[in-house]
Design a protein around this motif. Structure first.
Motif, mmCIF file in Angstrom:
data_model
loop_
_atom_site.group_PDB
_atom_site.id
_atom_site.type_symbol
_atom_site.label_atom_id
_atom_site.label_comp_id
_atom_site.label_asym_id
_atom_site.label_seq_id
_atom_site.Cartn_x
_atom_site.Cartn_y
_atom_site.Cartn_z
ATOM 1 N N THR A 12 0.838 -1.192 0.000
ATOM 2 C CA THR A 12 0.000 0.000 0.000
ATOM 3 C C THR A 12 0.876 1.247 0.000
ATOM 4 N N PRO A 13 0.277 2.416 -0.329
ATOM 5 C CA PRO A 13 1.064 3.656 -0.285
ATOM 6 C C PRO A 13 1.704 3.909 1.082
ATOM 7 N N VAL A 14 0.992 3.536 2.145
ATOM 8 C CA VAL A 14 1.559 3.755 3.482
ATOM 9 C C VAL A 14 2.795 2.892 3.689
ATOM 10 N N ILE A 423 7.740 22.092 -6.095
ATOM 11 C CA ILE A 423 6.670 22.836 -6.763
ATOM 12 C C ILE A 423 6.103 22.030 -7.921
ATOM 13 N N VAL A 424 7.007 21.397 -8.712
ATOM 14 C CA VAL A 424 6.536 20.566 -9.823
ATOM 15 C C VAL A 424 5.634 19.457 -9.314
ATOM 16 N N TYR A 425 6.043 18.791 -8.239
ATOM 17 C CA TYR A 425 5.264 17.687 -7.683
ATOM 18 C C TYR A 425 3.908 18.176 -7.152
ATOM 19 N N PHE A 426 3.939 19.233 -6.366
ATOM 20 C CA PHE A 426 2.699 19.736 -5.775
ATOM 21 C C PHE A 426 1.693 20.161 -6.846
ATOM 22 N N GLU A 427 2.189 20.804 -7.887
ATOM 23 C CA GLU A 427 1.286 21.267 -8.934
ATOM 24 C C GLU A 427 0.683 20.102 -9.703
ATOM 25 N N ARG A 428 1.455 19.029 -9.868
ATOM 26 C CA ARG A 428 0.895 17.839 -10.517
ATOM 27 C C ARG A 428 -0.232 17.250 -9.665
ATOM 28 N N ALA A 442 -4.762 11.177 -6.268
ATOM 29 C CA ALA A 442 -4.080 12.331 -6.874
ATOM 30 C C ALA A 442 -2.587 12.325 -6.543
ATOM 31 N N VAL A 443 -2.232 11.918 -5.309
ATOM 32 C CA VAL A 443 -0.820 11.866 -4.917
ATOM 33 C C VAL A 443 -0.064 10.852 -5.766
ATOM 34 N N GLU A 444 -0.648 9.667 -5.972
ATOM 35 C CA GLU A 444 0.032 8.633 -6.746
ATOM 36 C C GLU A 444 0.114 8.995 -8.225
ATOM 37 N N ALA A 445 -1.012 9.462 -8.789
ATOM 38 C CA ALA A 445 -1.006 9.840 -10.204
ATOM 39 C C ALA A 445 -0.122 11.056 -10.449
ATOM 40 N N GLY A 446 -0.169 12.028 -9.534
ATOM 41 C CA GLY A 446 0.666 13.220 -9.682
ATOM 42 C C GLY A 446 2.140 12.892 -9.595
ATOM 43 N N TRP A 447 2.502 11.914 -8.749
ATOM 44 C CA TRP A 447 3.912 11.526 -8.608
ATOM 45 C C TRP A 447 4.442 10.892 -9.890
ATOM 46 N N LYS A 448 3.637 10.044 -10.521
ATOM 47 C CA LYS A 448 4.087 9.415 -11.758
ATOM 48 C C LYS A 448 4.369 10.456 -12.837
ATOM 49 N N ARG A 449 3.530 11.466 -12.907
ATOM 50 C CA ARG A 449 3.734 12.518 -13.913
ATOM 51 C C ARG A 449 4.880 13.449 -13.538
ATOM 52 N N ALA A 450 4.978 13.780 -12.244
ATOM 53 C CA ALA A 450 6.000 14.738 -11.802
ATOM 54 C C ALA A 450 7.390 14.128 -11.820
ATOM 55 N N PHE A 451 7.504 12.828 -11.523
ATOM 56 C CA PHE A 451 8.819 12.203 -11.407
ATOM 57 C C PHE A 451 9.588 12.277 -12.722
ATOM 58 N N THR A 487 22.300 18.534 -6.609
ATOM 59 C CA THR A 487 21.319 18.024 -7.567
ATOM 60 C C THR A 487 21.006 16.557 -7.291
ATOM 61 N N ILE A 488 22.047 15.777 -7.038
ATOM 62 C CA ILE A 488 21.840 14.361 -6.721
ATOM 63 C C ILE A 488 21.080 14.208 -5.405
ATOM 64 N N ILE A 489 21.455 15.001 -4.405
ATOM 65 C CA ILE A 489 20.781 14.933 -3.107
ATOM 66 C C ILE A 489 19.324 15.343 -3.235
ATOM 67 N N ASP A 490 19.045 16.319 -4.081
ATOM 68 C CA ASP A 490 17.673 16.773 -4.305
ATOM 69 C C ASP A 490 16.788 15.620 -4.776
ATOM 70 N N VAL A 491 17.293 14.848 -5.753
ATOM 71 C CA VAL A 491 16.516 13.716 -6.268
ATOM 72 C C VAL A 491 16.285 12.677 -5.174
ATOM 73 N N ILE A 492 17.315 12.422 -4.363
ATOM 74 C CA ILE A 492 17.182 11.445 -3.279
ATOM 75 C C ILE A 492 16.122 11.887 -2.274
ATOM 76 N N VAL A 493 16.135 13.169 -1.911
ATOM 77 C CA VAL A 493 15.178 13.680 -0.923
ATOM 78 C C VAL A 493 13.757 13.638 -1.456
ATOM 79 N N VAL A 494 13.563 13.989 -2.725
ATOM 80 C CA VAL A 494 12.222 13.955 -3.307
ATOM 81 C C VAL A 494 11.668 12.526 -3.301
ATOM 82 N N ILE A 495 12.538 11.548 -3.623
ATOM 83 C CA ILE A 495 12.078 10.161 -3.702
ATOM 84 C C ILE A 495 11.844 9.568 -2.315
ATOM 85 N N LEU A 496 12.796 9.803 -1.385
ATOM 86 C CA LEU A 496 12.755 9.120 -0.093
ATOM 87 C C LEU A 496 12.081 9.922 1.019
#
Length: 579
Positions: A12-14, A423-428, A442-451, A487-496
């Motif tokens: 599950t998402p949780v 911002i990109v993620y939230f707007e998606r 919306a969180v799951e669908a928005g993440w697929k588009r924003a990622f 930049t690398i750390i940014d991607v890690i933080v967004v994902i994790l």
């Protein structure tokens, strides 16, 4: 009796969120542990090292050593700067400044200079490959090698200094004239430094000794320059089957010109096999012989292997000298002084204040634009800052990285780049809410588009940082380094962190119900019902606030949504007239 329902094995998402946050915690704890180990056992620190512009360091001025009536060209100086910069970089020192002032090369190193780095810089001599004509044990007399021998009968004796027969190659014994033989016989290795062997002409024979002052040599003219060595490494000799013999060797790689020249030398010297020492060739650094191995085969691929009584340490030292010793001219240390910071702590404080102001502005904007959802952005920035700080401190004691003012500028710029991902993620996610999805979907669908968008954006940033790091020198490298790291750390933080936190918040009533202060209110976002989900029934709100929300919703509607609303309004009006 009803059959028991089978639980889905799909996480599950949780569960996904908890797993991601657990991995993030493991990474942070590991970075803390590595840094703590460095502080306790590795001479590390909890604060990053500062560069030359913020801390000061050591300045070494290298002056060229030239023979009479010889001058140094700008091309030679530029080449020397490039090679010395490679030496400094190989020692793990970052943010060093190496340039020319007049005919001198000036090296500025941040912080305290260790002996190994000092030796790399001060042993800045040219490298030559010469064939061996004569070799003998070193003598212990004290004779000036430049002085003429004293005649035994009291009369001045003139020895022949010009070959009676023109030598055909650099190994030809005709190079050994009576005057040269006499100089070799009387040469004292104790006076090697006074003999100025490091400025000897490359087209003439050379009388010198090895670096240990135990063997003296008469060498032929230079046949291969050290400038033609592309790389040199140490390693153990292997058999044809790939098994290690336990013997250490130095592996050399020549460029195209060096490969061609060394092939000719190896063919000639291998034909002299058994005529020791004429089957040997010498690596000469700063006028002294580093090694004089025998030629045991014809080398046509430009990859000779030097063997001997090497240890791991001695083979590594010789490899470094061959790799970084190929200067076009010799240098001597003119001065070595401690210098103060060029900018100082006031500039450091100004940079930190600028970064703090930028961070505050980002926080204010996110809270104004996203309300409670902005807290996720703030927490993500804190996590990113923590990981970045730990990485910089680890790199400081492990790789010699130093933080310059340009590096601090890279960190400040990274604040905006990092917030851009959120911002990109939230707007998606908001787009999905406008399209009628419930918050969890919306969180799951928005993440697929924003990622995909985030990866494309960060890929461009990382590529720019890599290109800038490769092409730039000096402090600009520090800017590119910190930009690429963040930049690398940014991607890690967004994902994790960012996405998992939104997955967990979507399960709470405050956010899932679309509270006006959550930043995810479907009505305030201008959502249009399309039959895929049901919105909560609107609660009674004051007319003034409702009008304001309606205007905000109209602003956020897409063109298609506005047209659909107009069509619905037209149809509704038509139905009212018919009734």
């Amino acid at each position: 009796m009803a059959a028991p329902t089978k639980r889905s094995s799909r996480p599950t998402p949780v569960r996904k969120a908890v797993r991601s946050l657990t991995w993030l915690g493991v990474i942070i704890v590991a970075l803390f542990g590595i840094n703590a180990a460095g502080v306790i056992w590795g001479g590390g620190s909890w604060t990053p090292k500062l560069a030359l512009d913020l801390e000061g360091g050591t300045q070494i001025i290298l002056a060229p050593q030239l023979a009479d009536n010889e001058s140094v060209s700008q091309e030679q100086l530029d080449q020397a700067v490039s090679i010395i910069r490679q030496r400094v970089d190989a020692s793990g020192v970052a943010e060093a400044e190496i340039n020319t002032e007049g005919s001198n090369v000036v090296v500025r190193i941040p912080g305290e200079l260790d002996e190994q780095t000092r030796d790399r810089i001060e042993s800045s001599a040219k490298l030559e490959l010469r064939p061996v004509l004569l070799a003998d044990a070193a003598t212990n007399q004290s004779i000036d090698p430049s002085a003429s021998p004293e005649p035994t009968d009291g009369a001045q004796e003139e020895l022949q200094a010009t070959p009676s027969i023109e030598p055909t190659d650099a190994s030809d014994p005709n190079w050994v004239t009576p005057a040269l033989q006499d100089q070799f016989d009387n040469f004292d290795c104790a006076s090697l430094d006074a003999g100025q062997t490091n400025v000897a002409p490359s087209d003439q024979p050379l009388v010198t000794c090895d670096t240990n002052r135990q063997i003296k040599y008469l060498l032929g003219p230079v046949e291969v320059s050290g400038e033609d060595i592309v790389d040199a490494t140490n390693g153990q000799v292997q058999t044809q089957s790939g098994a290690s013999t336990g013997q250490w060797a130095v592996n050399i790689v020549f460029n195209e010109r060096g490969t061609e020249e060394f092939a000719k030398v190896s063919q000639r010297l291998f034909a002299l096999n058994g005529q020791t020492p004429r089957d040997q060739f010498a690596f000469v650094l700063d006028g002294a012989v580093l090694s004089a191995p025998q030629m045991n085969g014809v080398i046509t691929d430009g990859r000779p292997q030097v063997t001997g009584s090497f240890t791991q340490e001695s083979s590594k030292a010789l490899a470094d000298q061959l790799k970084f010793g190929a200067l076009p001219i010799s240098f001597e240390v003119q001065s070595s002084d401690t210098i103060s910071a060029t900018l100082g702590t006031s500039q450091l404080q100004s940079g930190l204040i600028a970064g703090l102001i930028g961070l505050i502005l980002v926080v204010i904007y996110t809270l104004f634009q996203y309300r409670a959802l902005g807290s996720v952005t703030i927490a993500s920035l804190v996590i990113a800052a923590l990981i970045t700080y730990l990485m910089i401190t680890i790199l400081s004691w492990r790789e010699g990285y130093r933080l310059s003012l340009a590096g601090i500028a890279g960190l400040i710029v990274a604040i905006g780049f990092t917030a851009d991902s959120f911002i990109v993620y939230f707007e998606r996610v908001r787009d999905e809410l406008r399209d009628g999805r419930p918050l969890v979907g919306a969180v799951e669908a928005g993440w697929k588009r924003a990622f995909r968008t985030i990866l494309a954006s960060k890929g461009v940033n990382l590529l720019a940082a890599i290109v800038l790091f490769i092409l730039a020198v000096g402090s600009v490298k520090g800017f590119a380094y910190t930009l690429g790291l963040t930049t690398i750390i940014d991607v890690i933080v967004v994902i994790l962190f960012t996405h998992p936190m939104l997955q967990l918040l979507a399960q709470t009533r405050f956010f899932s119900s679309g509270h006006p202060w959550s930043g995810l209110d479907p009505q305030a976002l201008g959502a249009v019902y399309r039959g895929r989900a049901e919105f909560r029934k609107p609660v009674a709100v004051p007319a003034k606030k409702a009008a304001s929300s309606s205007r905000e919703a109209q602003k956020r509607q897409t063109i298609a949504e506005r047209k659909a609303a107009q069509v619905d309004a037209t149809v509704g009006a038509g139905e009212g007239k018919e009734s």
